[in-house]
Design a protein around this motif. Structure first.
Motif, PDB file in Angstrom:
ATOM      1  N   ASP A 229    -147.349 -75.678 -68.407  1.00 15.00           N
ATOM      2  CA  ASP A 229    -147.393 -74.809 -69.580  1.00 15.00           C
ATOM      3  C   ASP A 229    -147.293 -75.598 -70.875  1.00 15.00           C
ATOM      4  O   ASP A 229    -147.963 -75.290 -71.866  1.00 15.00           O
ATOM      5  N   LEU A 230    -146.443 -76.616 -70.862  1.00 15.54           N
ATOM      6  CA  LEU A 230    -146.028 -77.278 -72.094  1.00 15.54           C
ATOM      7  C   LEU A 230    -146.621 -78.663 -72.296  1.00 15.54           C
ATOM      8  O   LEU A 230    -146.608 -79.186 -73.406  1.00 15.54           O
ATOM      9  N   GLY A 231    -147.125 -79.286 -71.230  1.00 20.19           N
ATOM     10  CA  GLY A 231    -147.509 -80.683 -71.332  1.00 20.19           C
ATOM     11  C   GLY A 231    -146.275 -81.566 -71.304  1.00 20.19           C
ATOM     12  O   GLY A 231    -145.232 -81.197 -70.757  1.00 20.19           O
ATOM     13  N   ASN A 232    -146.367 -82.744 -71.922  1.00 19.55           N
ATOM     14  CA  ASN A 232    -145.246 -83.675 -71.893  1.00 19.55           C
ATOM     15  C   ASN A 232    -144.104 -83.178 -72.773  1.00 19.55           C
ATOM     16  O   ASN A 232    -144.307 -82.768 -73.917  1.00 19.55           O
ATOM     17  N   ILE A 233    -142.897 -83.232 -72.223  1.00 18.93           N
ATOM     18  CA  ILE A 233    -141.702 -82.799 -72.944  1.00 18.93           C
ATOM     19  C   ILE A 233    -140.840 -84.000 -73.316  1.00 18.93           C
ATOM     20  O   ILE A 233    -140.374 -84.127 -74.448  1.00 18.93           O
ATOM     21  N   ALA A 234    -140.628 -84.898 -72.362  1.00 22.97           N
ATOM     22  CA  ALA A 234    -139.785 -86.071 -72.602  1.00 22.97           C
ATOM     23  C   ALA A 234    -140.203 -87.175 -71.640  1.00 22.97           C
ATOM     24  O   ALA A 234    -140.832 -86.913 -70.613  1.00 22.97           O
ATOM     25  N   TYR A 235    -139.826 -88.403 -71.965  1.00 23.42           N
ATOM     26  CA  TYR A 235    -140.330 -89.539 -71.194  1.00 23.42           C
ATOM     27  C   TYR A 235    -139.348 -90.707 -71.249  1.00 23.42           C
ATOM     28  O   TYR A 235    -138.554 -90.833 -72.181  1.00 23.42           O
ATOM     29  N   GLU A 236    -139.434 -91.553 -70.244  1.00 24.80           N
ATOM     30  CA  GLU A 236    -138.651 -92.780 -70.231  1.00 24.80           C
ATOM     31  C   GLU A 236    -139.371 -93.878 -71.003  1.00 24.80           C
ATOM     32  O   GLU A 236    -140.601 -93.902 -71.075  1.00 24.80           O
ATOM     33  N   SER A 237    -138.592 -94.789 -71.529  1.00 27.82           N
ATOM     34  CA  SER A 237    -139.138 -96.027 -72.079  1.00 27.82           C
ATOM     35  C   SER A 237    -138.613 -97.173 -71.225  1.00 27.82           C
ATOM     36  O   SER A 237    -137.896 -96.957 -70.243  1.00 27.82           O
ATOM     37  N   SER A 238    -138.925 -98.385 -71.611  1.00 32.01           N
ATOM     38  CA  SER A 238    -138.467 -99.546 -70.840  1.00 32.01           C
ATOM     39  C   SER A 238    -136.947 -99.644 -70.791  1.00 32.01           C
ATOM     40  O   SER A 238    -136.389-100.283 -69.903  1.00 32.01           O
ATOM     41  N   ALA A 239    -136.258 -98.985 -71.729  1.00 29.68           N
ATOM     42  CA  ALA A 239    -134.794 -99.011 -71.728  1.00 29.68           C
ATOM     43  C   ALA A 239    -134.217 -98.284 -70.521  1.00 29.68           C
ATOM     44  O   ALA A 239    -133.112 -98.593 -70.064  1.00 29.68           O
ATOM     45  N   MET A 243    -134.281 -89.701 -71.072  1.00 30.63           N
ATOM     46  CA  MET A 243    -135.656 -89.408 -71.467  1.00 30.63           C
ATOM     47  C   MET A 243    -135.696 -89.029 -72.938  1.00 30.63           C
ATOM     48  O   MET A 243    -134.885 -88.228 -73.410  1.00 30.63           O
ATOM     49  N   ILE A 244    -136.651 -89.596 -73.648  1.00 28.00           N
ATOM     50  CA  ILE A 244    -136.802 -89.379 -75.085  1.00 28.00           C
ATOM     51  C   ILE A 244    -137.712 -88.174 -75.303  1.00 28.00           C
ATOM     52  O   ILE A 244    -138.815 -88.108 -74.750  1.00 28.00           O
ATOM     53  N   VAL A 245    -137.259 -87.226 -76.087  1.00 30.01           N
ATOM     54  CA  VAL A 245    -138.046 -86.020 -76.344  1.00 30.01           C
ATOM     55  C   VAL A 245    -139.292 -86.379 -77.154  1.00 30.01           C
ATOM     56  O   VAL A 245    -139.223 -87.153 -78.115  1.00 30.01           O
ATOM     57  N   ASP A 246    -140.423 -85.821 -76.743  1.00 29.25           N
ATOM     58  CA  ASP A 246    -141.678 -86.077 -77.445  1.00 29.25           C
ATOM     59  C   ASP A 246    -141.618 -85.524 -78.865  1.00 29.25           C
ATOM     60  O   ASP A 246    -140.930 -84.531 -79.135  1.00 29.25           O
ATOM     61  N   GLU A 247    -142.360 -86.153 -79.768  1.00 23.92           N
ATOM     62  CA  GLU A 247    -142.334 -85.765 -81.178  1.00 23.92           C
ATOM     63  C   GLU A 247    -143.055 -84.446 -81.455  1.00 23.92           C
ATOM     64  O   GLU A 247    -142.888 -83.866 -82.527  1.00 23.92           O
ATOM     65  N   GLY A 248    -143.839 -83.961 -80.492  1.00 22.48           N
ATOM     66  CA  GLY A 248    -144.589 -82.727 -80.699  1.00 22.48           C
ATOM     67  C   GLY A 248    -143.917 -81.486 -80.157  1.00 22.48           C
ATOM     68  O   GLY A 248    -144.529 -80.406 -80.126  1.00 22.48           O
ATOM     69  N   VAL A 249    -142.662 -81.621 -79.728  1.00 21.92           N
ATOM     70  CA  VAL A 249    -141.916 -80.468 -79.222  1.00 21.92           C
ATOM     71  C   VAL A 249    -140.496 -80.494 -79.770  1.00 21.92           C
ATOM     72  O   VAL A 249    -140.004 -81.536 -80.218  1.00 21.92           O
ATOM     73  N   LEU A 250    -139.845 -79.349 -79.714  1.00 20.80           N
ATOM     74  CA  LEU A 250    -138.422 -79.245 -80.013  1.00 20.80           C
ATOM     75  C   LEU A 250    -137.732 -78.766 -78.745  1.00 20.80           C
ATOM     76  O   LEU A 250    -138.187 -77.805 -78.113  1.00 20.80           O
ATOM     77  N   VAL A 251    -136.655 -79.426 -78.373  1.00 14.94           N
ATOM     78  CA  VAL A 251    -135.940 -79.099 -77.141  1.00 14.94           C
ATOM     79  C   VAL A 251    -134.542 -78.598 -77.471  1.00 14.94           C
ATOM     80  O   VAL A 251    -133.826 -79.194 -78.278  1.00 14.94           O
ATOM     81  N   GLU A 252    -134.172 -77.488 -76.833  1.00 17.12           N
ATOM     82  CA  GLU A 252    -132.810 -76.968 -76.892  1.00 17.12           C
ATOM     83  C   GLU A 252    -132.265 -76.894 -75.471  1.00 17.12           C
ATOM     84  O   GLU A 252    -133.021 -76.693 -74.521  1.00 17.12           O
ATOM     85  N   ILE A 253    -130.966 -77.031 -75.331  1.00 15.79           N
ATOM     86  CA  ILE A 253    -130.296 -76.833 -74.051  1.00 15.79           C
ATOM     87  C   ILE A 253    -129.396 -75.610 -74.211  1.00 15.79           C
ATOM     88  O   ILE A 253    -128.504 -75.603 -75.068  1.00 15.79           O
ATOM     89  N   VAL A 254    -129.649 -74.572 -73.405  1.00 16.97           N
ATOM     90  CA  VAL A 254    -128.943 -73.303 -73.581  1.00 16.97           C
ATOM     91  C   VAL A 254    -128.230 -72.899 -72.294  1.00 16.97           C
ATOM     92  O   VAL A 254    -128.541 -73.394 -71.209  1.00 16.97           O
ATOM     93  N   THR A 255    -127.284 -71.989 -72.436  1.00 21.56           N
ATOM     94  CA  THR A 255    -126.631 -71.423 -71.262  1.00 21.56           C
ATOM     95  C   THR A 255    -127.674 -70.669 -70.442  1.00 21.56           C
ATOM     96  O   THR A 255    -128.406 -69.842 -70.990  1.00 21.56           O
ATOM     97  N   PRO A 256    -127.787 -70.947 -69.140  1.00 24.02           N
ATOM     98  CA  PRO A 256    -128.808 -70.271 -68.322  1.00 24.02           C
ATOM     99  C   PRO A 256    -128.733 -68.754 -68.439  1.00 24.02           C
ATOM    100  O   PRO A 256    -127.653 -68.166 -68.437  1.00 24.02           O
ATOM    101  N   GLY A 257    -129.908 -68.147 -68.579  1.00 27.43           N
ATOM    102  CA  GLY A 257    -129.984 -66.701 -68.690  1.00 27.43           C
ATOM    103  C   GLY A 257    -129.807 -66.189 -70.102  1.00 27.43           C
ATOM    104  O   GLY A 257    -129.852 -64.980 -70.335  1.00 27.43           O
TER     105      GLY A 257
END
Length: 405
Positions: A229-239, A243-257
């Protein structure tokens, strides 16, 4: 070039300014679409300038998206363009239909491939499926964005995959974490040596032992978190630190439901807002669990980091023959000002199911909540009152302790 673009190393002030411009524009665009007409009717787009304001908007769930998709309106009113103006229309299990584009890095996968060191001069053996679902095209679009060539291999016919990898000289692999090992083992069996030195994986867990096996073979393997649905959301780097959030999305972490953000570091459901105007999914609930990591990546990329996939948020559980859902638990907590948090535990008591309802509150009379529990959960349970802050912050609101053997 070390970074994909200048967005990756923005200061917090620069990123806030970027969001303050892009987010209201996306909300204003979404308000014009039939799919958002009712849910955004009272929303003033110019006021939604950061993730705090974004959190006041309703969450969009996959079930709502699916229910809105009807013949003649197969994308549910969540796009402005007619179907024929998209490059692709995909069908994922459900079925659920998604649009796709072939514009520059339309799925935002190029940023991940660049972080993995893939670019001009590489040939990517793309072992994601090209049939109906979008994974194959998502990674192909990313490879094109970084100037790499693609062998559209898909899944299966491993002996032919090995033959092609040898003949063409593929230098990078894209696919699920496990299938690369299948190809490597088949190459060993055939007595062939492959030139693959980079791997970008998704669609499954990359276990440490498997990553180490690839490392021992001279292959640097990184993973991303993406959905159809969304395409790439976050990704690893060599570090390899979250996972680093992609610059074209905004991510929130919410209480389920719910749509309520949890404190940084707590486990919750991943909710994503996409800034692509072609398919503006706003506060789309992925059903996946993750948590925010503090600080920024040692690689120098400054955007928010998450821990990656930590399980599913859909904890719907059948207790005493009735389904109990996270949304019901959230409604229970919201129904009383003295409740901070709740956790439902399902367990066996002899030959019967038992439901324990743990409530964080400063009150002391458990019986005061019996009616609310019955009203919201449609079941009676043993209410246990616990001190505020004492329930685990692990993303679980329904815990099934029953052993099925």
């Amino acid at each position: 070039m070390r970074y994909y673009d200048g967005l990756e190393t923005q200061t917090s002030e620069q990123r806030a300014a970027y969001i303050a411009e892009a987010l209201p524009a996306q909300i204003a665009h979404a308000k014009q679409l039939p799919g958002y007409a009712d849910r955004f009717e009272r929303v003033t787009a110019s006021e939604i300038t950061d993730v705090q304001a974004l959190a006041t908007l309703p969450v969009l769930r996959k079930s709502e998206l699916s229910n809105a998709q009807k013949p003649g309106n197969i994308l549910g009113g969540f796009v402005q363009k007619p179907l024929y103006e998209f490059s692709h229309i995909f069908q994922s299990p459900g079925p659920l239909y998604e649009p796709g584009g072939t514009g520059h890095d339309w799925w935002r996968m190029g940023r991940f491939l660049h972080a993995a060191g893939i670019g001009r001069g590489d040939i990517v053996q793309n072992c994601f499926g090209y049939h109906l679902t979008p994974a194959g095209m998502i990674f192909e679009n990313g490879a094109r964005a970084v100037g790499a060539a693609v062998l559209p291999a898909g899944v299966g016919q491993t002996d032919l995959q090995v033959r092609a990898a040898v003949d063409i000289g593929t230098t990078a692999y894209a696919g699920t974490p496990d299938y690369l090992k299948v190809i490597l083992d088949k190459a060993d069996e055939m007595g062939e040596s492959l030139s693959i030195r980079k791997a970008v994986v998704g669609g499954g867990a990359l276990f440490p032992a498997l990553r180490q096996e690839y490392t021992d073979r001279g292959i640097a393997c990184l993973q991303c978190y993406a959905t159809a649905d969304l395409g790439n959301i976050a990704y690893e780097s060599s570090a390899q630190e979250g996972m680093i959030v992609d610059e074209g999305v905004l991510v929130e972490i919410v209480t389920p439901g719910t749509g309520t953000p949890v404190a940084d570091g707590e486990v919750g459901e991943v909710v994503v807002t996409v800034l692509n105007p072609d398919y503006p999914l706003i506060r789309f609930a992925t059903g996946d669990l993750s948590a925010v990591l503090p600080g920024k990546s040692p690689c120098g990329r400054s955007n928010l980091r998450i821990k990656g996939w930590m399980g599913r948020a859909d904890q719907t559980t059948k207790i005493k023959g009735m389904f109990v859902r996270p949304e019901q638990v959230a409604a229970l907590v919201a129904s009383h000002d003295a409740l901070d948090r709740a956790r439902i535990i399902a367990r066996r008591n002899g030959a019967k199911d038992e439901m324990i309802v743990q409530l964080e509150t400063t009150l002391s009379a458990a019986s005061d909540f019996d009616g609310l529990v019955k009203s919201h959960l449609k079941l009676t349970g043993n209410v246990e009152l616990v001190a505020p802050g004492s329930l685990p912050r692990d993303g679980l609101v329904i815990e099934d302790q029953r052993v099925y053997e």
